[in-house]
Design a protein around this motif. Structure first.
Motif, short mmCIF file in Angstrom:
data_model
loop_
_atom_site.label_atom_id
_atom_site.label_comp_id
_atom_site.label_asym_id
_atom_site.label_seq_id
_atom_site.Cartn_x
_atom_site.Cartn_y
_atom_site.Cartn_z
N LEU A 11 -15.48 -24.70 18.39
CA LEU A 11 -16.27 -24.26 17.25
C LEU A 11 -16.89 -22.91 17.58
O LEU A 11 -17.44 -22.72 18.67
N VAL A 12 -16.80 -21.98 16.63
CA VAL A 12 -17.39 -20.65 16.83
C VAL A 12 -18.19 -20.27 15.59
O VAL A 12 -18.04 -20.87 14.52
N VAL A 13 -19.02 -19.26 15.75
CA VAL A 13 -19.86 -18.81 14.64
C VAL A 13 -19.01 -18.14 13.58
O VAL A 13 -18.09 -17.37 13.88
N ASN A 14 -19.31 -18.43 12.34
CA ASN A 14 -18.68 -17.76 11.22
C ASN A 14 -19.41 -16.44 10.98
O ASN A 14 -20.56 -16.44 10.54
N PRO A 15 -18.77 -15.30 11.29
CA PRO A 15 -19.47 -14.01 11.13
C PRO A 15 -19.87 -13.72 9.70
O PRO A 15 -20.76 -12.89 9.46
N GLU A 16 -19.23 -14.37 8.73
CA GLU A 16 -19.62 -14.17 7.34
C GLU A 16 -21.01 -14.73 7.07
O GLU A 16 -21.64 -14.40 6.06
N LYS A 17 -21.48 -15.60 7.96
CA LYS A 17 -22.81 -16.20 7.82
C LYS A 17 -23.84 -15.53 8.72
O LYS A 17 -24.95 -16.04 8.87
N SER A 18 -23.50 -14.38 9.30
CA SER A 18 -24.43 -13.66 10.18
C SER A 18 -25.11 -12.53 9.42
O SER A 18 -24.50 -11.89 8.57
N SER A 19 -26.37 -12.28 9.75
CA SER A 19 -27.16 -11.20 9.13
C SER A 19 -27.73 -10.30 10.22
O SER A 19 -28.36 -10.80 11.16
N TYR A 20 -27.51 -9.00 10.08
CA TYR A 20 -28.08 -8.01 11.00
C TYR A 20 -29.24 -7.33 10.30
O TYR A 20 -29.06 -6.67 9.28
N ILE A 21 -30.42 -7.50 10.85
CA ILE A 21 -31.63 -6.92 10.25
C ILE A 21 -32.05 -5.71 11.06
O ILE A 21 -32.25 -5.79 12.27
N SER A 22 -32.17 -4.58 10.38
CA SER A 22 -32.55 -3.33 11.03
C SER A 22 -33.78 -2.75 10.33
O SER A 22 -34.13 -3.16 9.22
N SER A 23 -34.40 -1.81 11.01
CA SER A 23 -35.61 -1.20 10.46
C SER A 23 -35.26 -0.26 9.30
O SER A 23 -34.37 0.59 9.42
N ARG A 24 -35.92 -0.45 8.17
CA ARG A 24 -35.67 0.39 7.01
C ARG A 24 -36.35 1.76 7.13
O ARG A 24 -35.95 2.72 6.46
N ILE A 25 -37.38 1.83 8.00
CA ILE A 25 -38.16 3.06 8.09
C ILE A 25 -38.72 3.20 9.50
O ILE A 25 -38.86 2.21 10.22
N ALA A 26 -39.00 4.41 9.93
CA ALA A 26 -39.52 4.64 11.28
C ALA A 26 -40.96 4.17 11.38
O ALA A 26 -41.73 4.25 10.41
N GLY A 27 -41.32 3.68 12.57
CA GLY A 27 -42.70 3.24 12.77
C GLY A 27 -42.86 2.46 14.07
O GLY A 27 -41.97 2.47 14.93
#
Length: 409
Positions: A109-125
């Motif tokens: 069993l492996v992770v379904n990459p379609e169900k993965s979310s990459y959260i990045s910073s929208r703005i500097a700070g």
């Protein structure tokens, strides 16, 4: 004359003991040689390669040696009826039947990459507060992830408040409405929610601190920042993985790929959950081999309600094959297999059992097809075969597979 006769008699009497002693000595020598020819030998039940001419212990494991006849050429074992019952030795008459088999593939069993979310910073700070500080934590949709201090965001907020104030002075002006809409859109693009924008309008005060929330639920698989760290626009914050649906991947050899089609249904059994077999459709066949191997992969997806299964679990994938009719079949446990070959035990008469070399064909979880070595009607041992195998080695000190091969040559 009488004196001469007396001397002859005395000489004869003296000769008799010598002849008797010589005869006894000859008989003893003959008996000794016969006994030497039938000298008892001993072996270890666990290591039959150990053979000694006297009782002792095994030099490998220390077990007591047991007697056996190493020169016996008798193939059959004699097991009386009482011992057969105690050993649970049962037989069947082998016959032809249908055999449907399935090819077992090693999968995972492996992770379904379609169900993965990459959260990045929208703005500097600067990360003022990090609410999630470890991986493996389950996060719900809308849950607070981190608080960011950003002067740039405060500037955009002030710009939006000024645009609203100017629109009030020039009510109905189309350009002013467009400026308000543009300023609001900037805030939304930089990660502000609709609710946060409304709170800004209500408070009429800029706030350089802004909380960012999870766009969807999942499990934190990777955390790329620490509290107090400065981030730039686009810097990775964390990665979420969804486990509500997983991929099943299985390794396939080149000669097996030709029998696999997209959409084909296969049975998947997760290790530890054998009582919950799953039917999975094949969604993808990898067009290339894995690096350094002669293996390719097939893939399907499997529902994982409640997240009861974790990525990395072993999965057995069973590819169905065509059913063969009129095949000699036996229970799988009836065939003894080792590095020397395969054999079964045939019942000959009431108390006699003999090993016989066989060749096998297709098999499934319970049955195996016999392609050579048996004929319809043979009485084959189906339970207790391993006991007969051990008894043969114990008594004769020989592997039946080796012995049968030598006799067949």
């Amino acid at each position: 004359m009488e004196r001469k006769l007396f001397i002859k008699k005395m000489a004869l009497l003296a000769l008799v003991p010598s002849v008797f002693i010589a005869a006894c000595s000859s008989e003893q020598q003959s008996n000794g040689e016969a006994a030497k020819g039938k000298q008892q030998t001993f072996t270890c039940p666990m290591h039959p390669q150990v053979i000694k001419n006297e009782m002792g212990t095994c030099p490998i494991c220390g077990m007591d040696l047991v007697p056996f006849e190493k020169n016996s050429n008798e193939k059959a074992l004699k097991i009386d009826e009482k011992r057969q019952v105690l050993a649970n030795i049962t037989t069947i008459l082998i016959g032809e039947s249908s055999l449907s088999s399935a090819k077992q593939l090693n999968g995972r069993l492996v992770v379904n990459p379609e169900k993965s979310s990459y959260i990045s910073s929208r703005i500097a700070g600067r990360i003022e507060q990090l609410y999630i500080r470890e991986t493996g934590v389950k996060v719900g949709k809308g849950q607070a992830l981190y608080k960011l201090y950003s002067e740039q965001l405060a500037t955009l907020q002030q710009e939006y408040l000024m645009a609203i104030a100017q629109e009030k002075q020039f009510q109905g002006d189309k350009i002013e409405r467009q400026l308000v809409a543009a300023a609001k859109q900037k805030l939304l693009l930089y990660g502000q929610s609709e609710n946060q924008v409304q709170q800004l309008v209500k408070a009429q005060k800029k706030d350089p601190y802004v909380v960012f929330y999870a766009p969807e639920g999942g499990v934190v698989a990777e955390l790329s920042v620490t509290q107090g760290q400065y981030v730039t626009e686009g810097s990775p914050i964390l990665r979420l993985e969804g486990y509500d649906r997983l991929w099943v991947e299985a390794d396939v050899y080149p000669n097996e790929v030709k029998n696999i089609e997209l959409g084909q249904k296969v049975k998947v059994v997760i290790a530890g959950w054998e009582d919950q077999p799953q039917e999975v459709g094949i969604d993808f066949i990898t067009p290339s081999f894995q690096s350094g191997t002669q293996l390719t992969q097939i893939r399907g997806s499997i529902p994982n309600p409640g997240g009861q299964w974790q990525p990395g679990l072993q999965a057995n994938v069973f590819l169905p094959s065509a059913s063969n009719n009129n095949v000699l079949t036996l229970p799988v446990d009836a065939v003894i297999r080792d590095g020397k070959g395969m054999h079964v035990w045939i019942k000959k008469g009431k108390d006699s059992f003999e090993p016989r070399l066989v060749k096998t064909g297709e098999e499934n979880d319970s049955k195996v097809g016999i392609t050579a070595g048996l004929v319809n009607g043979d009485q084959v041992v189906v339970t207790g075969a391993y006991l007969l195998y051990s008894e043969y080695i114990l008594k004769k000190g020989k592997n039946p597979n080796e012995e049968l091969k030598i006799n067949n040559q």
